[in-house]
Design a protein around this motif. Structure first.
Motif, PDB file in Angstrom:
ATOM      1  N   PHE A  46      58.072  63.982  -8.485  1.00 23.68           N
ATOM      2  CA  PHE A  46      57.626  62.593  -8.328  1.00 23.68           C
ATOM      3  C   PHE A  46      56.263  62.476  -7.648  1.00 23.68           C
ATOM      4  O   PHE A  46      55.860  61.386  -7.244  1.00 23.68           O
ATOM      5  CB  PHE A  46      58.673  61.802  -7.538  1.00 23.68           C
ATOM      6  N   SER A  48      53.389  62.705  -8.991  1.00 24.68           N
ATOM      7  CA  SER A  48      52.490  61.922  -9.838  1.00 24.68           C
ATOM      8  C   SER A  48      53.093  61.827 -11.236  1.00 24.68           C
ATOM      9  O   SER A  48      54.064  62.528 -11.546  1.00 24.68           O
ATOM     10  CB  SER A  48      51.111  62.576  -9.924  1.00 24.68           C
ATOM     11  N   LYS A  49      52.500  60.987 -12.065  1.00 22.44           N
ATOM     12  CA  LYS A  49      52.962  60.871 -13.443  1.00 22.44           C
ATOM     13  C   LYS A  49      52.776  62.185 -14.182  1.00 22.44           C
ATOM     14  O   LYS A  49      53.618  62.590 -14.988  1.00 22.44           O
ATOM     15  CB  LYS A  49      52.208  59.756 -14.155  1.00 22.44           C
ATOM     16  N   PHE A  52      55.455  64.564 -13.111  1.00 21.03           N
ATOM     17  CA  PHE A  52      56.722  64.154 -13.708  1.00 21.03           C
ATOM     18  C   PHE A  52      56.823  64.651 -15.144  1.00 21.03           C
ATOM     19  O   PHE A  52      57.843  65.212 -15.555  1.00 21.03           O
ATOM     20  CB  PHE A  52      56.846  62.627 -13.662  1.00 21.03           C
ATOM     21  N   ASN A  53      55.761  64.447 -15.916  1.00 20.93           N
ATOM     22  CA  ASN A  53      55.773  64.859 -17.323  1.00 20.93           C
ATOM     23  C   ASN A  53      55.822  66.369 -17.467  1.00 20.93           C
ATOM     24  O   ASN A  53      56.531  66.893 -18.336  1.00 20.93           O
ATOM     25  CB  ASN A  53      54.540  64.300 -18.033  1.00 20.93           C
ATOM     26  N   GLU A 189      65.604  54.138 -15.685  1.00 25.37           N
ATOM     27  CA  GLU A 189      64.300  54.678 -16.072  1.00 25.37           C
ATOM     28  C   GLU A 189      63.180  54.083 -15.223  1.00 25.37           C
ATOM     29  O   GLU A 189      62.224  54.779 -14.862  1.00 25.37           O
ATOM     30  CB  GLU A 189      64.052  54.404 -17.557  1.00 25.37           C
ATOM     31  N   LEU A 190      63.319  52.815 -14.885  1.00 28.94           N
ATOM     32  CA  LEU A 190      62.306  52.148 -14.070  1.00 28.94           C
ATOM     33  C   LEU A 190      62.244  52.741 -12.666  1.00 28.94           C
ATOM     34  O   LEU A 190      61.159  52.853 -12.067  1.00 28.94           O
ATOM     35  CB  LEU A 190      62.608  50.654 -14.004  1.00 28.94           C
ATOM     36  N   HIS A 192      62.552  55.760 -11.803  1.00 30.09           N
ATOM     37  CA  HIS A 192      61.722  56.960 -11.844  1.00 30.09           C
ATOM     38  C   HIS A 192      60.241  56.598 -11.850  1.00 30.09           C
ATOM     39  O   HIS A 192      59.429  57.264 -11.197  1.00 30.09           O
ATOM     40  CB  HIS A 192      62.075  57.798 -13.085  1.00 30.09           C
ATOM     41  N   GLN A 193      59.900  55.560 -12.573  1.00 27.09           N
ATOM     42  CA  GLN A 193      58.502  55.122 -12.592  1.00 27.09           C
ATOM     43  C   GLN A 193      58.062  54.619 -11.216  1.00 27.09           C
ATOM     44  O   GLN A 193      56.954  54.907 -10.765  1.00 27.09           O
ATOM     45  CB  GLN A 193      58.310  54.031 -13.641  1.00 27.09           C
ATOM     46  N   TRP A 194      58.925  53.856 -10.559  1.00 24.52           N
ATOM     47  CA  TRP A 194      58.601  53.348  -9.227  1.00 24.52           C
ATOM     48  C   TRP A 194      58.388  54.479  -8.223  1.00 24.52           C
ATOM     49  O   TRP A 194      57.588  54.348  -7.290  1.00 24.52           O
ATOM     50  CB  TRP A 194      59.733  52.452  -8.724  1.00 24.52           C
ATOM     51  N   MET A 196      57.131  57.485  -8.658  1.00 24.98           N
ATOM     52  CA  MET A 196      55.965  58.354  -8.851  1.00 24.98           C
ATOM     53  C   MET A 196      54.849  58.037  -7.863  1.00 24.98           C
ATOM     54  O   MET A 196      54.379  56.903  -7.761  1.00 24.98           O
ATOM     55  CB  MET A 196      55.439  58.219 -10.281  1.00 24.98           C
TER      56      MET A 196
END
Length: 236
Positions: A46, A48-49, A52-53, A189-190, A192-194, A196
């Motif tokens: 987590f 950074s994006k 994560f990818n 899913e959201l 995980h975005q929060w 990052m």
């Protein structure tokens, strides 16, 4: 129609109530989910994006994915089983209360009817394969209701009865389950975005919350399956 809306409201109430009336069922989904989150945090997923990818398929994370999926599946089944067992004065963990004949008939038929979808694409056109898959999918819809019948211990409703009167039950099961699954999956899913790029404290807090979201998702889905099925037997 009013009975259907009332029953769905009961899905929301009863599914969430499993957190405190049957915490062991909640733990089946929450604990494996949190364990995977611990691994994800430890490998810096987590940060950074980009991290994560790049780490999404890391073996140190994926090794816990199997445990998480198994836990999610067991939680869904246990939640449905809980309400069926309570209806019959049984303990949800006592598998002797399952209607095993219905359960295994549904499993075997679902497996057999899935074979054409695996074989046809290699021996015929995509159009023919798609049409056959759609026809089989529609024709086997009541098997979902039969599977739930087996899981909750309904020995009185067999294969023939399900095909006579189980279509609406299956539709309700699917609609109820989708209605709770879709928004909670979106929130999952959201989360995980929060997380990052956030501070360690924020990431840990979000992942604890996310584990509870996944637990709620599984328990609500299992409750939706039971409540959608039982309405057929009591109201129609």
């Amino acid at each position: 129609m009013g009975a259907v809306f009332k029953r769905f409201a009961e899905v929301l109430r009863d599914g969430i109530s499993l957190f405190w009336i049957a915490p062991l069922i909640a733990a089946l989904a929450v604990v494996p989910e949190f364990i995977q989150h611990v691994a994800e945090i430890n490998i810096g997923m987590f940060a950074s994006k980009e991290a994560f990818n790049s780490l999404a398929s890391d073996p140190r994370r994926m090794v816990w994915g199997v445990l998480k999926i198994v836990g999610l599946f067991l939680c869904i089944m246990a939640a449905a089983r809980f309400w069926g067992a309570r209806d019959r004065g049984q303990k949800w963990w006592d598998v002797r209360g399952l209607a095993w004949r219905n359960f295994w008939i549904a499993i075997v038929l679902l497996v057999i009817t899935a074979i054409p979808g695996l074989v046809l694409p290699s021996i015929t056109s995509k159009q023919v394969s798609d049409v056959v898959s759609i026809v089989i999918g529609i024709a086997t819809l009541p098997l979902l209701a039969l599977l739930i019948a087996g899981l909750i211990g309904d020995r009185d409703t067999g294969l023939a009865a399900i095909y006579r009167s189980g279509w609406l039950a299956t539709l309700r099961i699917l609609i109820f389950a989708a209605a709770v699954w879709v928004p909670l999956q979106w929130l999952h899913e959201l989360n995980h975005q929060w997380a990052m790029g956030q501070s360690a404290a924020a990431v840990w807090a979000l992942m604890v919350f996310d584990s509870l979201v996944v637990g709620a998702l599984a328990m609500l889905a299992g409750t939706a399956m039971h409540h959608g099925y039982v309405l057929r037997r009591t109201k129609e």
